[in-house]
Design an enzyme around this catalytic site. Sequence first.
Site, mmCIF file in Angstrom:
data_model
loop_
_atom_site.group_PDB
_atom_site.id
_atom_site.type_symbol
_atom_site.label_atom_id
_atom_site.label_comp_id
_atom_site.label_asym_id
_atom_site.label_seq_id
_atom_site.Cartn_x
_atom_site.Cartn_y
_atom_site.Cartn_z
ATOM 1 N N ASP A 180 40.912 36.849 48.457
ATOM 2 C CA ASP A 180 39.820 37.653 47.908
ATOM 3 C C ASP A 180 38.959 36.733 47.032
ATOM 4 O O ASP A 180 39.409 36.289 45.962
ATOM 5 C CB ASP A 180 40.437 38.798 47.078
ATOM 6 C CG ASP A 180 39.395 39.751 46.525
ATOM 7 O OD1 ASP A 180 38.227 39.347 46.395
ATOM 8 O OD2 ASP A 180 39.773 40.897 46.210
ATOM 9 N N HIS A 181 37.745 36.479 47.496
ATOM 10 C CA HIS A 181 36.925 35.476 46.801
ATOM 11 C C HIS A 181 36.416 35.973 45.440
ATOM 12 O O HIS A 181 35.877 35.192 44.659
ATOM 13 C CB HIS A 181 35.743 35.076 47.698
ATOM 14 C CG HIS A 181 35.289 33.655 47.504
ATOM 15 N ND1 HIS A 181 35.588 32.932 46.365
ATOM 16 C CD2 HIS A 181 34.563 32.828 48.289
ATOM 17 C CE1 HIS A 181 35.052 31.728 46.467
ATOM 18 N NE2 HIS A 181 34.432 31.634 47.624
ATOM 19 N N ARG A 182 36.617 37.260 45.140
ATOM 20 C CA ARG A 182 36.257 37.735 43.797
ATOM 21 C C ARG A 182 37.254 37.226 42.772
ATOM 22 O O ARG A 182 36.947 37.121 41.588
ATOM 23 C CB ARG A 182 36.260 39.276 43.760
ATOM 24 C CG ARG A 182 35.195 39.916 44.622
ATOM 25 C CD ARG A 182 35.405 41.413 44.691
ATOM 26 N NE ARG A 182 36.721 41.739 45.250
ATOM 27 C CZ ARG A 182 37.178 42.975 45.425
ATOM 28 N NH1 ARG A 182 36.436 44.008 45.086
ATOM 29 N NH2 ARG A 182 38.367 43.186 45.947
#
Length: 282
Positions: A254-256
Amino acid sequence: MDLAQVKGSGEKGRVTKDDVQNFVKAALAQPRGTGDGMHVLPMPVIDFAQFGAIETRPLSRIQKISGANLHRNWVSIPHVTQFDEADITEMEAFRKQLGAEYAAQGIKITPLAFLLRAVMEALQHFPDFNASLDAGGENLILKKYCHIGVAVDTPDGLMVPVLRDVDKKGIVQLAKELGEISARARDRKLAATDMQGGSFTISSLGGIGGTAFTPIINAPEVAILGVSRSAMKQIYKDGAFVPRLMLPLALSYDHRVIDGASAARFTVYLSQILADIRRLAL
Ligand code: CAO
């Protein structure tokens, strides 16, 4: 609501109670999108029978449940997949030796048991991968436990039972539990609680084949490791090409929560452990 967006009709442009209520009413009357910025065309309804013979088969209950979850995770999490390869030549020699020793007890030791243990080490080294975003997306909840879900292919569809407290178990114990829980999944004997509480997931297609794939994150987890089939390759080492058994890894994250550099460090670390499993003892 954001009051700055409300046009005031009161004295000197003051926002009145009526203005607020009208603003809310107008907002509620707006045509509803999915709320996630996904304004896509509806799927066309097609009568396929006009092109040839067809058969209609309903999706299984598990396919419907897992499909809805996969869809939500796919559209609402910004996924990136980091690929890597681990040299498991030595690990595999040791696994075969162990496998022969434990076969009599009915314990099958596959590469996945080693992976569970190695992933656990990597999660302890990179705790952000053993975490979830809270519901508001403002805080990262770091988990002090290590429960790893394993994707199991069953005749009814995909199920993800969870192996608990992987950090407290050895490879043989993990192999035993993996065999038991995947058999229970295939026999439809899993309880709902067997599939809850995971902090990370491994999806292994190594027993089937393939060189790489991009797994979908099992929310609210923030990463998932996909494993494909190991293959002998010519690896350039110390000035010469040597045959080594290489295991393909695919880490979707999850790039967040996780940035690319951390993901690369995670797979490099994991590969180093798998290449020299003596590191598990450190
Ligand atoms: N490379 C090479 N061989 C591998 C391997 C790998 N990465 N992983 C497993 N193998 C071998 C095993 O050693 C075993 O060999 P033998 O039969 O010669 O002993 C054989 O492949 C079969 O292994 P397995 O699949 O029975 O066991 P596993 O522990 O690797 O996996 C399980 C267990 C439950 C994860 C697996 O059976 C399964 O269901 N996989 C599918 C998961 C899936 O569908 N993922 C996709 C999710 S997204 O849709």
